[in-house]
Scaffold this motif. Sequence first.
Motif, PDB file in Angstrom:
ATOM      1  N   GLN A   1      -6.563   3.708   4.177  1.00 52.59           N
ATOM      2  CA  GLN A   1      -6.191   2.397   4.698  1.00 52.59           C
ATOM      3  C   GLN A   1      -5.039   2.496   5.696  1.00 52.59           C
ATOM      4  OE1 GLN A   1      -4.406  -0.437   1.879  1.00 52.59           O
ATOM      5  NE2 GLN A   1      -5.796  -1.997   2.665  1.00 52.59           N
TER       6      GLN A   1
ATOM      7  N   SER B   1       0.832  -1.198   0.000  1.00 54.04           N
ATOM      8  CA  SER B   1       0.000   0.000   0.000  1.00 54.04           C
ATOM      9  C   SER B   1       0.868   1.250   0.000  1.00 54.04           C
ATOM     10  CB  SER B   1      -0.922  -0.015   1.223  1.00 54.04           C
ATOM     11  OG  SER B   1      -1.888   0.998   1.143  1.00 54.04           O
TER      12      SER B   1
ATOM     13  N   GLU C   1      -7.639   5.910  -1.348  1.00 54.84           N
ATOM     14  CA  GLU C   1      -7.833   4.605  -0.709  1.00 54.84           C
ATOM     15  C   GLU C   1      -6.631   4.226   0.153  1.00 54.84           C
ATOM     16  OE1 GLU C   1      -8.527   2.012  -3.976  1.00 54.84           O
ATOM     17  OE2 GLU C   1     -10.690   2.449  -4.095  1.00 54.84           O
ATOM     18  N   ASP C   2      -5.414   4.454  -0.372  1.00 57.97           N
ATOM     19  CA  ASP C   2      -4.215   4.101   0.388  1.00 57.97           C
ATOM     20  C   ASP C   2      -4.050   5.005   1.604  1.00 57.97           C
ATOM     21  OD1 ASP C   2      -3.409   1.964  -1.221  1.00 57.97           O
ATOM     22  OD2 ASP C   2      -2.427   3.292  -2.647  1.00 57.97           O
TER      23      ASP C   2
END
Length: 505
Positions: A256, A217, A252-253
């Motif tokens: 996360q 990620s 998204e990363d």
Amino acid sequence: MATVLVLWLWLGLGISAAAKTSLFLWNWIWTPLSLVRSCRRQGIAEHPRSLPIWQLLSFSKFVRLNLDSWTGLIELGHQEKVFYFVAGTKVRMSIRDPSLVRQILIDNATCYSKPSFIRSLKILGNGLFSASGDLWDNQRQLLGRIFHTKAIKNHFESILTSALKVTEMWGNELENNCREVDINQEFLDIMVELIGKIAFDADLSIPSGNLSMISKSFKRYLHNKWQICFGPAATIPWYKILNMHLVKEIYEDECQLSNLVKEVIKNRQCSNASTLDEVDHDPILIDRLLDAKSLVSSCNISTGQVLDNCLTFLLAGHETTSSLLSWTVYLLSLNQLWQERARAEVQEFFSWHMHWKNLTNLKLINMILFESLRLFPPQPVIGRHCMKKNLVGEYEVDKGMEILIPIAALHRDQDLWGDDANEFRPSRFANGINGACKDPSAYLPFGTGPRTCIGQTLALTEARTILAVMLDNYAWELSPAYKHYPHVTLTLQPKFGMPILITKL
């Protein structure tokens, strides 16, 4: 009344459009042109003389270190000691003169902040790596104690345990006494697990596969951010709007990784960790940050900075050491004699009693690591953003100019290192850094000056320990599947991984 409202609306829209147009003209035209004029007035060479989009492509090649072989030279950076180029709104000056580099990183350090790429890494926020001024100074004072040799010595057993565990796992999976391993991914996972233990006292390997998820990620996040800063987005206005897939992946990363660290912080707060008031207590990073947030320390920080620093050390703590270990393994694959000599040293001084004191006796290992850092520095380019006009040698650096220091080019400069500058020769460090180079300030694997990498002692300790355990248990060579492509985002990593064939001794 309606007519008046319409007029006010149009007036408001007109002012807004004018303001945005002015901002666009200022950022994309006026500022770059004024910086270019300043460079030309001082006789600074321009490389290459072409449209900004082509200059950007050449710059990407320069930073990427796309070497045809491990002895290859960087195509740009060896032509001039000082030159400038334009990439979209950014005018960048490359400086490859040790005396000028010293002035930028040491003498005039207060005139510079981190470059645009680092400041674009939203995930690092105002953590130690990306902050400037008093904000940086407070955090450096707060966290410095954690990385003293005494504190790192206390983590040696954790480092050794992780190294022994992973090498034992490789041995259990061997078939016919030989197996292909992507050693780069293995090192990334080991270092994520280690930084979890050392900095957070947390097991990041839960749930299963979490270590690879974290490293992958981060890798995708850095790659995408690099594309925004040095890809088409740097020269095409509003490119990010056209490439929503890229923006989505970045978001998204960020979510996360931030959620992962928030959970770690929450769990640590609930565990009622010891405070800094205890005598002879060496706190881990997360405790130091949480106590500072609680005003136990004079260097109080915000909740956001706790998160920013945890993410900073999770990222930098695994990327830098994995880069160093990966390229060291690569170099020892190509130089089997040095691999054998290093193994003999480990078996003589370390394998019979794996203790911190014996680790310091591994002189050949140190020389090999220093040479690996020279040929493949984890951060091959150091950047700075000029916040205040200052004089560097005979050059006047204007506010807004971005400085690039090509560490990899400095480390391979034959005028500084001799005719064998592109060869792997660890013995050049037999008498330390001062005896290896005509100008020791040209050796900058961890930077220099007030912003020298705070974790370099920890990184070298981890690298020495893991490499020693690996040498004691295995011999290795490069797999035929390996593709040589050194790739830079935040650190120098092999873009297609580093498959090696390991054989248990």
